[in-house]
Design an enzyme around this catalytic site. Structure first.
Site, mmCIF file in Angstrom:
data_model
loop_
_atom_site.group_PDB
_atom_site.id
_atom_site.type_symbol
_atom_site.label_atom_id
_atom_site.label_comp_id
_atom_site.label_asym_id
_atom_site.label_seq_id
_atom_site.Cartn_x
_atom_site.Cartn_y
_atom_site.Cartn_z
ATOM 1 N N CYS A 1 0.843 -1.205 0.000
ATOM 2 C CA CYS A 1 0.000 0.000 0.000
ATOM 3 C C CYS A 1 0.879 1.257 0.000
ATOM 4 O O CYS A 1 1.603 1.488 0.954
ATOM 5 C CB CYS A 1 -0.905 -0.088 1.229
ATOM 6 N N CYS B 1 0.381 3.800 2.770
ATOM 7 C CA CYS B 1 0.948 3.238 4.010
ATOM 8 C C CYS B 1 2.442 3.535 4.084
ATOM 9 O O CYS B 1 2.962 3.896 5.138
ATOM 10 C CB CYS B 1 0.745 1.733 4.071
#
Length: 110
Positions: free
Chosen positions: A34, A37
């Site tokens: 991600c 992230c």
């Protein structure tokens, strides 16, 4: 993970014992694939250092641990939970800047 990191690796297995320390907790739920992230990682790491001893700052990889995310109904990553006295005070979904995360940590310390 690197040993000198101030960031805890938080799992379903150690969550309770970390809670028992009685400090506010910040848990960053993330996944390695991600990109938002990844953007949050250095922010979480730097705040972990800054608040060491006052707040437990950690991360939970949702691909390695499905139990803890399920406990908190985590549907999206990144999601950061701000926990005080065992209760979720704030839930931040999506990438944000360091000032936003710091402001929520400061509120946990009030």
């Amino acid at each position: 993970d690197n040993k000198d990191s101030a960031t805890y690796i938080i799992t379903a297995q150690n969550f309770e014992s970390l809670m028992e320390q009685g400090l506010p907790m910040v848990v960053d739920f993330y996944a390695s694939w991600c990109s938002p992230c990844q953007k949050m990682m250095p922010i979480v790491e730097s705040l972990a250092k800054e608040y060491k001893g006052r707040v437990i700052v950690g991360k939970c990889n949702v691909d390695n641990d499905d139990e803890l995310p399920a406990m908190f109904y985590i549907r999206n990553v990144p999601t950061i939970l701000f926990i005080k006295n065992g209760k979720i005070v704030y839930k931040q979904v999506g990438a944000v800047d360091e000032a936003t995360v710091r402001a929520k940590i400061e509120l946990l310390l009030k």
